[in-house]
Write a protein that holds these residues in place. Sequence first.
Motif, PDB file in Angstrom:
ATOM      1  N   ASN A   1       1.075  -1.500  -0.489  1.00 57.75           N
ATOM      2  CA  ASN A   1       0.695  -0.359  -0.033  1.00 57.75           C
ATOM      3  C   ASN A   1       0.794   1.423   0.133  1.00 57.75           C
ATOM      4  O   ASN A   1       2.128   1.662   0.939  1.00 57.75           O
ATOM      5  N   ASN A   2       0.221   2.296  -0.827  1.00 53.46           N
ATOM      6  CA  ASN A   2       1.480   3.717  -1.376  1.00 53.46           C
ATOM      7  C   ASN A   2       2.642   3.036  -1.141  1.00 53.46           C
ATOM      8  O   ASN A   2       4.122   4.240  -0.227  1.00 53.46           O
ATOM      9  N   GLY A   3       3.260   2.336  -1.073  1.00 49.68           N
ATOM     10  CA  GLY A   3       4.582   1.854  -1.711  1.00 49.68           C
ATOM     11  C   GLY A   3       5.086   1.172  -0.738  1.00 49.68           C
ATOM     12  O   GLY A   3       6.942   0.791  -0.675  1.00 49.68           O
ATOM     13  N   SER A   4       4.723   1.043  -0.055  1.00 48.19           N
ATOM     14  CA  SER A   4       5.343   0.298   1.545  1.00 48.19           C
ATOM     15  C   SER A   4       5.068  -1.408   1.825  1.00 48.19           C
ATOM     16  O   SER A   4       3.035  -1.726   1.032  1.00 48.19           O
ATOM     17  N   LYS A   5       5.552  -2.179   1.703  1.00 43.07           N
ATOM     18  CA  LYS A   5       5.129  -3.936   1.933  1.00 43.07           C
ATOM     19  C   LYS A   5       5.189  -4.230   3.447  1.00 43.07           C
ATOM     20  O   LYS A   5       5.779  -3.936   4.214  1.00 43.07           O
ATOM     21  N   GLY A   6       3.402  -4.843   3.796  1.00 51.61           N
ATOM     22  CA  GLY A   6       3.533  -5.485   5.325  1.00 51.61           C
ATOM     23  C   GLY A   6       3.315  -4.483   6.271  1.00 51.61           C
ATOM     24  O   GLY A   6       3.191  -3.795   6.141  1.00 51.61           O
ATOM     25  N   PHE A   7       2.164  -5.407   6.343  1.00 51.49           N
ATOM     26  CA  PHE A   7       0.685  -4.827   6.920  1.00 51.49           C
ATOM     27  C   PHE A   7       0.192  -5.293   7.782  1.00 51.49           C
ATOM     28  O   PHE A   7      -0.051  -6.403   7.636  1.00 51.49           O
TER      29      PHE A   7
ATOM     30  N   PRO B   1      13.449  -3.147  14.714  1.00 48.25           N
ATOM     31  CA  PRO B   1      14.091  -4.212  13.995  1.00 48.25           C
ATOM     32  C   PRO B   1      13.086  -5.034  13.723  1.00 48.25           C
ATOM     33  O   PRO B   1      13.643  -4.871  12.089  1.00 48.25           O
ATOM     34  N   GLU B   2      12.688  -5.564  13.389  1.00 46.29           N
ATOM     35  CA  GLU B   2      12.024  -6.812  13.111  1.00 46.29           C
ATOM     36  C   GLU B   2      10.448  -6.099  12.467  1.00 46.29           C
ATOM     37  O   GLU B   2      10.299  -6.836  11.165  1.00 46.29           O
ATOM     38  N   VAL B   3      10.076  -4.730  12.380  1.00 47.87           N
ATOM     39  CA  VAL B   3       9.080  -4.078  11.592  1.00 47.87           C
ATOM     40  C   VAL B   3       9.542  -3.921  10.469  1.00 47.87           C
ATOM     41  O   VAL B   3       9.804  -3.622   9.662  1.00 47.87           O
ATOM     42  N   VAL B   4      11.360  -3.702  11.183  1.00 50.57           N
ATOM     43  CA  VAL B   4      12.785  -3.101   9.363  1.00 50.57           C
ATOM     44  C   VAL B   4      12.618  -3.579   8.820  1.00 50.57           C
ATOM     45  O   VAL B   4      11.942  -3.671   7.700  1.00 50.57           O
ATOM     46  N   ARG B   5      12.732  -5.184   9.572  1.00 52.43           N
ATOM     47  CA  ARG B   5      12.976  -6.563   8.531  1.00 52.43           C
ATOM     48  C   ARG B   5      11.867  -6.720   7.617  1.00 52.43           C
ATOM     49  O   ARG B   5      12.164  -7.216   6.364  1.00 52.43           O
ATOM     50  N   LYS B   6      10.886  -6.582   7.994  1.00 50.80           N
ATOM     51  CA  LYS B   6       9.668  -6.631   7.466  1.00 50.80           C
ATOM     52  C   LYS B   6       9.206  -5.990   6.341  1.00 50.80           C
ATOM     53  O   LYS B   6       8.211  -6.609   5.729  1.00 50.80           O
TER      54      LYS B   6
ATOM     55  N   ALA C   1      13.784   0.312   2.837  1.00 45.45           N
ATOM     56  CA  ALA C   1      12.778   0.768   2.716  1.00 45.45           C
ATOM     57  C   ALA C   1      11.718   1.314   3.327  1.00 45.45           C
ATOM     58  O   ALA C   1      10.294   1.516   3.549  1.00 45.45           O
ATOM     59  N   PHE C   2      12.462   1.130   4.754  1.00 46.74           N
ATOM     60  CA  PHE C   2      11.345   1.339   6.837  1.00 46.74           C
ATOM     61  C   PHE C   2      11.533   3.233   6.386  1.00 46.74           C
ATOM     62  O   PHE C   2      10.709   3.349   6.589  1.00 46.74           O
ATOM     63  N   GLN C   3      13.122   3.776   5.729  1.00 41.49           N
ATOM     64  CA  GLN C   3      13.035   4.804   6.192  1.00 41.49           C
ATOM     65  C   GLN C   3      11.434   5.571   4.454  1.00 41.49           C
ATOM     66  O   GLN C   3      11.064   6.533   5.534  1.00 41.49           O
ATOM     67  N   LYS C   4      11.605   4.947   3.440  1.00 42.07           N
ATOM     68  CA  LYS C   4      10.932   5.244   2.500  1.00 42.07           C
ATOM     69  C   LYS C   4       9.151   4.411   3.298  1.00 42.07           C
ATOM     70  O   LYS C   4       8.992   5.836   3.306  1.00 42.07           O
ATOM     71  N   ARG C   5       8.528   4.338   4.240  1.00 44.01           N
ATOM     72  CA  ARG C   5       7.685   3.882   4.652  1.00 44.01           C
ATOM     73  C   ARG C   5       6.925   4.884   5.153  1.00 44.01           C
ATOM     74  O   ARG C   5       5.964   6.060   5.776  1.00 44.01           O
TER      75      ARG C   5
ATOM     76  N   THR D   1      10.002   9.290  15.647  1.00 45.57           N
ATOM     77  CA  THR D   1      11.676   8.976  16.627  1.00 45.57           C
ATOM     78  C   THR D   1      11.972   7.363  15.633  1.00 45.57           C
ATOM     79  O   THR D   1      12.897   7.196  16.360  1.00 45.57           O
ATOM     80  N   MET D   2      11.067   6.950  14.811  1.00 50.57           N
ATOM     81  CA  MET D   2      11.799   5.511  14.438  1.00 50.57           C
ATOM     82  C   MET D   2      12.550   5.501  14.003  1.00 50.57           C
ATOM     83  O   MET D   2      13.157   4.712  13.961  1.00 50.57           O
ATOM     84  N   TYR D   3      12.676   6.877  12.843  1.00 47.89           N
ATOM     85  CA  TYR D   3      14.126   6.411  12.017  1.00 47.89           C
ATOM     86  C   TYR D   3      15.101   6.776  12.748  1.00 47.89           C
ATOM     87  O   TYR D   3      16.629   5.526  11.870  1.00 47.89           O
ATOM     88  N   HIS D   4      15.034   6.383  14.963  1.00 40.72           N
ATOM     89  CA  HIS D   4      16.632   5.830  15.040  1.00 40.72           C
ATOM     90  C   HIS D   4      16.928   4.167  15.426  1.00 40.72           C
ATOM     91  O   HIS D   4      17.793   4.621  14.524  1.00 40.72           O
TER      92      HIS D   4
END
Lengths: 758, 758
Positions: A513-519, A582-587, A593-597, A619-622
């Motif tokens: 959705n909107n270019g991101s994957k996994g929801f 980190p697991e959300v980032v990986r997934k 991809a996470f940064q884009k998300r 703060t999740m960019y941390h």
Amino acid sequence: MKLSTKIIVFLGIALGCTIEINAQNQLHNYVDPMIGSEGDGRVFIGPSCPYGMVKPSPDCTVSPNSGWLPMPKEVTGFSQVHVSGTGGGPKYGNIQIMPFSGTLDKLDQTSHRVEENVKLGYYQTVFKENQIKTEITTAEKASFYRITYPKNTSKDLKIDPGFFLGENPEPNAREAQQFVGSQIEIVSDTEVRGYSRIRGGWNNGRAYTVYFWAVFDLPIAKYVTYKDGKFYSNQSAQFDSGKKTAALLSFGNDGKQEVNVKIGISFLSELKAKNNIEVEIPHWNFNIVLASLENKWEQLLSRIKLSEDTSIDYKKMFYTGLYHTMIMPVNRTGENPLWTNDEPYYDDFYCIWDTFRSSSPLITLVDPKRQVEIVNAMLNIYKREGYLPEGRSGNDNGRTQGGSNAETVIADAFVKNLKGIDYELALKAMLKDAEVSPGGNAEKEGRGGLNEYLKLGYIPYGIDRAGNRTIDYAYNDYNIATVAKGLNHTEIYKRYIKQADYWQNLWRSDYENNGSKGFIMPKDAAGNWLDEVVFGESKIQKPTFRYTPTITESPWYVCHWCVYFYEGTSWEYSLSIPHDIPEVVRKSGGDLAFQKRLDTFFDAKLYDVSNEPSFLAPTMYHWIGKPSLSSDRIKEIITHNFNTSRNGLPGNDDSGAMSSWLAFHMMGLYPNAGQPYYLLNTPLIKETTLALESGKNFKISTKKWSTKNKYIKAAFLNGKPFNQAWILHDDIVKGGELILEMDSKPSAWGTTILPPTK
Amino acid sequence: MKLSTKIIVFLGIALGCTIEINAQNQLHNYVDPMIGSEGDGRVFIGPSCPYGMVKPSPDCTVSPNSGWLPMPKEVTGFSQVHVSGTGGGPKYGNIQIMPFSGTLDKLDQTSHRVEENVKLGYYQTVFKENQIKTEITTAEKASFYRITYPKNTSKDLKIDPGFFLGENPEPNAREAQQFVGSQIEIVSDTEVRGYSRIRGGWNNGRAYTVYFWAVFDLPIAKYVTYKDGKFYSNQSAQFDSGKKTAALLSFGNDGKQEVNVKIGISFLSELKAKNNIEVEIPHWNFNIVLASLENKWEQLLSRIKLSEDTSIDYKKMFYTGLYHTMIMPVNRTGENPLWTNDEPYYDDFYCIWDTFRSSSPLITLVDPKRQVEIVNAMLNIYKREGYLPEGRSGNDNGRTQGGSNAETVIADAFVKNLKGIDYELALKAMLKDAEVSPGGNAEKEGRGGLNEYLKLGYIPYGIDRAGNRTIDYAYNDYNIATVAKGLNHTEIYKRYIKQADYWQNLWRSDYENNGSKGFIMPKDAAGNWLDEVVFGESKIQKPTFRYTPTITESPWYVCHWCVYFYEGTSWEYSLSIPHDIPEVVRKSGGDLAFQKRLDTFFDAKLYDVSNEPSFLAPTMYHWIGKPSLSSDRIKEIITHNFNTSRNGLPGNDDSGAMSSWLAFHMMGLYPNAGQPYYLLNTPLIKETTLALESGKNFKISTKKWSTKNKYIKAAFLNGKPFNQAWILHDDIVKGGELILEMDSKPSAWGTTILPPTK
């Protein structure tokens, strides 16, 4: 207990002087109770002690949650109990008084304001119709009114225990307060007693009773009592027969123009309310009451000092944020009508779903002893009533929104080493939530959908709030694992750390959705992902609804609290995994991809600044080693949404949740509640000094801090290089100094040692 | 409201005369409140109006459930609220007063009785230590004391709102009442007000508050107030600070020896308590209060008239049985502190598990309008609090023992065509019980183990009271099917009539014991029958226990309320299938085997006369066409267990359950609650006439009735042969006469047309 007049006068003069001298330097002057009063903020604007039980304020019609609405809205009176920043149906608004001038034959004395002045602990207004000036301040359990009538007019006052906020003609209307009973007695020519008994409201609570004792400094010259539409000139009391009662008093036309009124409030009895006046306000000096309140706040606010050169606006935003964080929950110790009065009792957890993220951690940082009291009050509720509170108001648990978030509050206290809490008992309380379904009481307490959650590892679509409950419970299970591990309950730890992964069972990894994957997406009990979901229970028509991660609407016949995600979307909740980012980032497909998300989340306005589920998101960019991006987002969010105006809060303040989010970020800190650290960001304040319980200080100071130099280049903790963008609570409470060296460009600082995770 | 003295005097004289004239004929004189007061009966012995809220009575120590114990036990005082016939931890015992003579410096004024006289509505005792005579009578919501002191002694009175029954030093002790708060105020020289706030007790209820207003006909000459161990001679009030408060009053030594005290009670407020006095006892005439109470009872008792020649003992047993049936639940309409006061409100359903079998049906027969009110009060509780009551006391649901038996009460009202009940709402309330698990509140309301019951068709061993809950729920499901069918909800009917068979899932058909075959036995969740059951949760030791149908014991570490069958054995519960006795007969091996089973049950003393689960058992011979054997058993049971003595009830009267069982059987009737008929047995009364709501009568008369002629040879309903040993409720309410012709030998009567079944 009576203080001699001499002492009172002396005290009055002494305190008066102190105010005079220090006024301009005092931090409480930076508190502006009007910030967040208009728009969605809904903050309480009247005077309140820290965690104060009594919160007197004007009521403008019966509908607004805090009582107050801006001019030119009419005022029906001033009631003594309110909450701050809440949404949904109103609660309280009890024991209303209203000064007027006229004849004693009309209950409605609605008036309009021509002016209104508000500062911390003080409210003042003048009415258009009769030029009566009302000033209000308050002690913890008794309010004080100074009413000034125009010369030679009749000094009249209504006392109306039949009034309450959120009245609804429909019996048992959802979220509406409902009248149960009230009573009033003219005790003497200077005293009136009575009570108001109300049930319902947002948390659908059982009946609660607010008792009062009112004292006047002028004798009542004339009165009528009122019951159920009729006035009685020859009856000094109206007993409770399930009908509304009130009294209209007149202090006559002659003599002094000022009438002072003290209203003691109690949840035990009228005599206790009287005693509350005697203990707290054994005199008639408005200024002493105000000064005492200011002093209480000053003690608290001064635990965090901002550098002198901080802008007035930032000082106002910060200290008002602190202030709003500490007006709820409400300290009702000694006022518990349900069990003993020998232990801490707090009410108006409204709700922990809102406050667990940043309010509780801020109280822990500023006033850890208070937080210990609050946690113990929560445990006492568990001990006596069987479940921890999630929402609680009017002495009754209710209602739940997402997780059983008291568990996060407990875990937060545990990881921050708060002493004086029986953590073995606390673990039992947490396990009760996690293992014993509340059944038909799932809206009141505990975990609704628990049986399915435990059986399937997720809550299937069809159970109310299945989506956010699943991920919230997984986090709460992580909180349990944390405490169990610390207490060496290995078996419990193992079970719950496993359950902490249950959010993954609703992670639909191929969904884009909107270019991101996994929801996080709806799944039925058989394990099928649902693209179209059925709403309603008709057996013939089966209307479906396309479920997407951005969806915020639902068919008209699905209630607000029955949706898949409570007050949020999958976009928001899919990021709301505070223990395993980190697991959300990986997934999500890795760092980029996470940064884009995250970028999409903020830029495409999928982020909802007005509500709590995404509090941690900026703060999740941390977690991908880019704290500079977090700082950018935070600055952007604050700049566009927070200010010193009456519209200065972007959403319901929710007992200070929104305000504490702001205050933390202004200091450059943000907690991940339930975990022992704070994320570090570019502070909006050049230098912040925390006075710690130990007597030591912890200073967050910056070098080369400027509008341009908005990135942290390097950090030093007590002189040593500190290359991580997060700091342990322990490191703060030890005292010391964190120096942040600023630069105009993002640096390598904080990019390698990522914040802790599960 | 004030009646003129003239009217009062006239009324007094008028009523006085009426009493004089009719006294000997009046039925209330046959009520002996002392029947069942000693031994296990635990009946309340003080004065009470029908369903009366106020129940003043002596308290002998803090432990007995009804307050009273026989002489020579000491009396600590007289409190105003009690329950009748209950087991487990005590409830109430609020607002205690105690006359004494001495100095005002000692809270404990315990005294011993030298005499005690009790009749309906009247209690009298004289104390040994000080010769003070206390007489008590009561109105609905206000009690009246006439205290006579010896000449020239100090007329003193303690008022102790800190007292309550069942005090336990252990905080939160199970089943113990716990002190929350109390307050007392000397209002004037003839008035005292205050309250007592207590929580816990048998039903583990939330805090309840009993308010009082006491008025004296002599002025207080001197007083001290008391709080938390200290006396205060200069303080007229002691406010609630979570400590016990009291007052010692002295009416002086001079003047008249008699002090009259009226104590108004309210669950709303002290002023309401005062109003209750003003409405109910606007005078000082003890005899008028007593006469009014007697009159209320007379109106009710006279709805059933026994033939003139009935023995005094039988009259006493019967009318006392009726009396005990109608002192609980308690009518608190207008005294509901939880929601509106515009609708019926009853409290002290204590518990429906006890009373659904015969108390409710007896009230329905004698006073159907009252039963409508009670059912509506139950539905109002469901509407406001979410679940029907099972047990309820002190304004809080709790606690459950077996089924959700309110459903039987509703079904009973439905099949007996009680008008004025919203049965669609009632069905919803029943379905809430049956479909929404109460989760962690299973001891409070609803059906514990519901999820397993619905999934497996029975409750597996290991869940508390799995055995009796399964069979009780099956019956409750039958009750739901009954109402659903009557309301044309076919789908609901189909589902529940199927579930009504779930008891069969625990029927272990090959299990033999004492010569009988087939028993309700423990089964685990996997479907295995358990001969040995594991108690406790230790992972290392796994102590087992041989489970048999006669077992009454359980290991010491298994609590009373966690056993497999609550207060009973498999022998009892295997017969407790009120909707499908023919199937029990068939499963037991047919008529002869079943007859042998029943014979063994009674002869081998497997039948427990002292408890409710086997209430229907003596009548079960009806279903194998041998009503004469039922009559034999009933006569035998009554002869050996019931009489007019203080030990005249074989078990806890349980709010009149035991008494109503007796009263029904004495008339020759016994209801199968939830079903529209009564079983007919040999009456112990030659002729009984029921005055019906319609104004008609229904007479049960006998021919050739004698000790020898103990069997029914033939019956005639309104002149027509009536060959069945059961009669429809409808046939009774139509009015008419049932003539039973008696003989010395069993006949063919009632052997072919068996009672209705599922």
